[in-house]
Design a protein around this motif. Structure first.
Motif, PDB file in Angstrom:
ATOM      1  N   SER A  99       0.667  -1.428   0.210  1.00 49.99           N
ATOM      2  CA  SER A  99       0.089  -0.346  -0.015  1.00 49.99           C
ATOM      3  C   SER A  99       0.812   0.966  -0.164  1.00 49.99           C
ATOM      4  O   SER A  99       2.032   1.155  -0.453  1.00 49.99           O
ATOM      5  N   LYS A 103       2.006  -1.321   3.987  1.00 47.69           N
ATOM      6  CA  LYS A 103       2.013  -2.921   4.132  1.00 47.69           C
ATOM      7  C   LYS A 103       1.974  -3.118   3.235  1.00 47.69           C
ATOM      8  O   LYS A 103       1.282  -3.052   1.864  1.00 47.69           O
ATOM      9  N   THR A 105      -0.378  -5.838   0.572  1.00 49.82           N
ATOM     10  CA  THR A 105      -1.611  -6.087  -0.190  1.00 49.82           C
ATOM     11  C   THR A 105      -1.830  -7.370  -0.835  1.00 49.82           C
ATOM     12  O   THR A 105      -2.388  -8.121  -0.674  1.00 49.82           O
ATOM     13  N   THR A 106      -0.328  -8.474  -1.519  1.00 49.91           N
ATOM     14  CA  THR A 106      -0.600  -9.189  -1.753  1.00 49.91           C
ATOM     15  C   THR A 106       0.924  -9.768  -1.983  1.00 49.91           C
ATOM     16  O   THR A 106       1.888  -9.613  -1.952  1.00 49.91           O
ATOM     17  N   ARG A 136      -5.401  -9.005  -0.224  1.00 50.00           N
ATOM     18  CA  ARG A 136      -5.623  -9.235   0.839  1.00 50.00           C
ATOM     19  C   ARG A 136      -6.849  -7.991   0.613  1.00 50.00           C
ATOM     20  O   ARG A 136      -6.571  -7.305   0.193  1.00 50.00           O
ATOM     21  N   THR A 138      -8.785  -5.233   1.056  1.00 45.98           N
ATOM     22  CA  THR A 138      -7.772  -3.156   1.851  1.00 45.98           C
ATOM     23  C   THR A 138      -9.072  -2.496   1.558  1.00 45.98           C
ATOM     24  O   THR A 138      -8.772  -1.093   2.680  1.00 45.98           O
ATOM     25  N   GLN A 169      -6.794  -5.587   5.258  1.00 41.54           N
ATOM     26  CA  GLN A 169      -5.241  -4.984   5.435  1.00 41.54           C
ATOM     27  C   GLN A 169      -5.489  -3.696   5.322  1.00 41.54           C
ATOM     28  O   GLN A 169      -6.896  -3.392   4.588  1.00 41.54           O
ATOM     29  N   GLU A 171      -5.016   0.666   6.260  1.00 39.04           N
ATOM     30  CA  GLU A 171      -3.892   1.564   6.103  1.00 39.04           C
ATOM     31  C   GLU A 171      -3.886   2.424   7.308  1.00 39.04           C
ATOM     32  O   GLU A 171      -3.578   3.534   7.165  1.00 39.04           O
TER      33      GLU A 171
END
Length: 314
Positions: A99, A103, A105-106, A136, A138, A169, A171
């Motif tokens: 992200s 973070k 995300t894949t 994930r 988001t 996940q 942000e």
């Protein structure tokens, strides 16, 4: 940290035989630590550790989930459900997408071992060498995906993986929820941002609750040759209801208790190497019958625990 809690509290099933399936969470905590003792040193608090695309690590995770449901019949309890799933997962992890805040995300996992034990029977749903890709969720309402060779894994396999792999996940920064604006000494304690945590959980469809909690700087220690500050967070949620309950069911009481301990490298950037989290959800509700005498009171307890060790790879 908040994203794993958000995942773990999402209810997914309800009905006369209500089963609140909880997705496990990813928390970085301390499991095998060499204590260095107390000192007057103040430490900056950094929960969030950004990762980069291409980052690799070997992960070793063990998790357990138990769901017990009882029907109250006068002064006795009749067991409706009592099942336990244990999962052991070893894999090489490679981050494919992150992200804006860094973070993951894949994430791609090259499986080394994946063992699931249910009712005393052990199975290996994914063979060594399988490549699992996790995308994930988001956004609120979005669903995560888990695929092997482009094909979705079966739902029972996804449920087992959910005990050891984070599927959601957010942000929102863990520092905003659990952090401290000032440096802290070992032994100091401070409150969580409960209002922000509640909003995050609600946005993901978790049960409505009133949260309280705090974080404590437990000790300074060394883990895998890294100087770390151990941070322990405890949270309690007083539930106000459960999502997706059928018209015949009425919520009565409920609590969620979480304990999370993390050994965070004091350099402020390195990924925490070990992890442990535990959660207990305790809920009571009634299910209306054809007559008042036929109304049933159901008590359900869901327990989850997870421990993890992460070794960075070049």
């Amino acid at each position: 940290m908040h994203s794993m809690i958000r995942s773990s509290l999402l209810s997914r099933r309800s009905g006369a035989a209500l089963a609140l399936a909880t997705c496990s969470v990813l928390l970085f905590g301390a499991s095998s630590l060499a204590a260095q003792g107390r000192s007057s040193t103040r430490y900056d608090i950094h929960f969030h550790r950004p990762v980069a695309v291409g980052a690799r690590a070997r992960i070793e995770v063990e998790g357990t989930k138990q769901t017990v449901m009882e029907r109250r019949n006068g002064r006795t309890n009749e067991t409706m459900r009592d099942d336990t799933t244990q999962v052991r997962f070893l894999a090489v992890e490679r981050v494919l997408a992150v992200s804006a805040s860094g973070k993951p995300t894949t994430v791609e996992y090259t499986v080394e071992a994946f063992e699931v034990t249910t009712a005393g029977q052990r199975s290996t749903p994914l063979a060594a060498g399988s490549v699992l890709t996790v995308v994930r969720a988001t956004q609120p309402g979005a669903e995560p995906t888990m695929t092997v060779s482009g094909r979705p894994v079966a739902e029972p396999v996804a449920e087992a993986l959910g005990i050891v792999i984070s599927r959601r996940q957010s942000e929102t920064s863990d520092d905003d929820v659990f952090g401290s604006p000032t440096p802290r000494r070992v032994g100091e304690r401070w409150g969580i941002n409960a209002e922000l945590a509640q909003r995050e959980l609600a946005s993901g469809g978790a049960p409505d609750m009133r949260l309280t909690g705090n974080v404590r700087a437990t000790e300074a220690t060394t883990v895998d040759s890294m100087a770390c500050l151990v941070l322990t967070a405890t949270m309690r949620g007083q539930l106000r209801g459960i999502p997706n309950m059928p018209p015949t069911a009425t919520f009565r009481t409920g609590t969620v208790d979480l304990t999370m301990t993390g050994a965070f490298p004091v350099d402020g950037t390195s990924r925490p190497p070990t992890g442990q989290v535990s959660m207990v959800m305790d809920v009571t509700f009634t299910v209306a019958g054809a007559t008042p005498a036929a109304t049933q009171t159901i008590h359900m307890v869901v327990r989850e625990s997870r421990s993890e060790h992460i070794t960075p790879l070049p």
